[in-house]
Design a protein around this motif. Structure first.
Motif, PDB file in Angstrom:
ATOM      1  N   ASP A  17      22.426  -3.680  59.975  1.00  0.00           N
ATOM      2  CA  ASP A  17      22.994  -4.593  58.981  1.00  0.00           C
ATOM      3  C   ASP A  17      24.303  -4.087  58.400  1.00  0.00           C
ATOM      4  O   ASP A  17      25.205  -4.872  58.128  1.00  0.00           O
ATOM      5  CB  ASP A  17      21.994  -4.857  57.866  1.00  0.00           C
ATOM      6  CG  ASP A  17      20.804  -5.653  58.366  1.00  0.00           C
ATOM      7  OD1 ASP A  17      20.993  -6.519  59.235  1.00  0.00           O
ATOM      8  OD2 ASP A  17      19.686  -5.396  57.886  1.00  0.00           O
ATOM      9  N   VAL A  18      24.392  -2.796  58.148  1.00  0.00           N
ATOM     10  CA  VAL A  18      25.614  -2.216  57.593  1.00  0.00           C
ATOM     11  C   VAL A  18      25.864  -0.858  58.236  1.00  0.00           C
ATOM     12  O   VAL A  18      24.963  -0.224  58.786  1.00  0.00           O
ATOM     13  CB  VAL A  18      25.568  -2.045  56.058  1.00  0.00           C
ATOM     14  CG1 VAL A  18      25.427  -3.374  55.356  1.00  0.00           C
ATOM     15  CG2 VAL A  18      24.492  -1.088  55.633  1.00  0.00           C
ATOM     16  N   CYS A  77      23.056  -6.249  49.878  1.00  0.00           N
ATOM     17  CA  CYS A  77      23.072  -6.658  51.295  1.00  0.00           C
ATOM     18  C   CYS A  77      21.690  -7.132  51.730  1.00  0.00           C
ATOM     19  O   CYS A  77      21.566  -8.153  52.420  1.00  0.00           O
ATOM     20  CB  CYS A  77      23.532  -5.511  52.179  1.00  0.00           C
ATOM     21  SG  CYS A  77      25.274  -5.102  52.001  1.00  0.00           S
ATOM     22  N   PHE A  85      25.117 -13.631  55.000  1.00  0.00           N
ATOM     23  CA  PHE A  85      25.361 -12.375  55.702  1.00  0.00           C
ATOM     24  C   PHE A  85      26.080 -12.622  57.025  1.00  0.00           C
ATOM     25  O   PHE A  85      26.926 -11.833  57.425  1.00  0.00           O
ATOM     26  CB  PHE A  85      24.048 -11.611  55.922  1.00  0.00           C
ATOM     27  CG  PHE A  85      24.288 -10.156  56.195  1.00  0.00           C
ATOM     28  CD1 PHE A  85      24.621  -9.298  55.156  1.00  0.00           C
ATOM     29  CD2 PHE A  85      24.217  -9.651  57.477  1.00  0.00           C
ATOM     30  CE1 PHE A  85      24.869  -7.959  55.393  1.00  0.00           C
ATOM     31  CE2 PHE A  85      24.462  -8.316  57.728  1.00  0.00           C
ATOM     32  CZ  PHE A  85      24.788  -7.465  56.687  1.00  0.00           C
ATOM     33  N   ARG A  89      29.522 -10.912  58.200  1.00  0.00           N
ATOM     34  CA  ARG A  89      29.750 -10.260  59.495  1.00  0.00           C
ATOM     35  C   ARG A  89      31.001 -10.807  60.176  1.00  0.00           C
ATOM     36  O   ARG A  89      31.792 -10.056  60.742  1.00  0.00           O
ATOM     37  CB  ARG A  89      28.547 -10.462  60.419  1.00  0.00           C
ATOM     38  CG  ARG A  89      27.369  -9.558  60.140  1.00  0.00           C
ATOM     39  CD  ARG A  89      26.320  -9.774  61.252  1.00  0.00           C
ATOM     40  NE  ARG A  89      25.226  -8.875  61.160  1.00  0.00           N
ATOM     41  CZ  ARG A  89      25.203  -7.619  61.641  1.00  0.00           C
ATOM     42  NH1 ARG A  89      26.266  -7.129  62.218  1.00  0.00           N
ATOM     43  NH2 ARG A  89      24.121  -6.875  61.534  1.00  0.00           N
TER      44      ARG A  89
END
Length: 142
Positions: A17-18, A77, A85, A89
């Motif tokens: 995700d990050v 997040c 999200f 991205r």
């Protein structure tokens, strides 16, 4: 690195995700650039050249003196709706690709890498053929 290796790096980054990097410092932060280009928002320290990321909507550059800020951002997040999200991205990827194709930034990186090569034993570099040297600095693959 060949194109299949680059694609594997991209897929690995997309599986997360990050990109979390609370670093003490980076000259440029090539891993940060790769994460952004892959569409992986970054959560990094404010000790890199990558600044004002939250304003750009592509990540955060946070002070190491505030560890709770990292926790808050990671929770933010995790709480984002999937659609939000996904847009995050896409902005990260667009920004990373724009930075990665900026001729001024590319030239600065070439200069930095050339300087680094001059400071270390150049045996491997000296043994490279001309086209391999060009490939090293252009990022192009055969």
């Amino acid at each position: 690195m060949c194109s299949s290796d680059l694609e594997q790096v991209r897929q690995t980054l997309l599986a997360h995700d990050v990109y979390l990097l609370p670093t003490l410092g980076e000259n440029f932060g090539h891993g940060i650039a790769e994460a952004l280009q892959a569409g992986c928002p970054v959560v990094i320290s404010d000790r890199t050249p990558w600044r004002h990321l939250e304003e750009l909507g592509v990540g955060w550059d946070l002070p190491l003196s505030d560890p709770a800020a990292f926790t808050r951002v990671l929770q933010q997040c995790a709480d984002m709706a999937p659609e939000e999200f996904d847009h995050f991205r896409k902005r990260a990827s667009a920004y990373g690709l724009a930075v990665g194709s900026d001729p001024g930034i590319l030239n600065q990186n070439r200069q930095m890498l050339n300087a680094a090569l001059k400071k270390r034993p150049a045996v491997a570099y000296d043994n490279m053929q001309g086209t391999d040297r060009v490939q090293l600095f252009s990022g192009e693959s055969r």
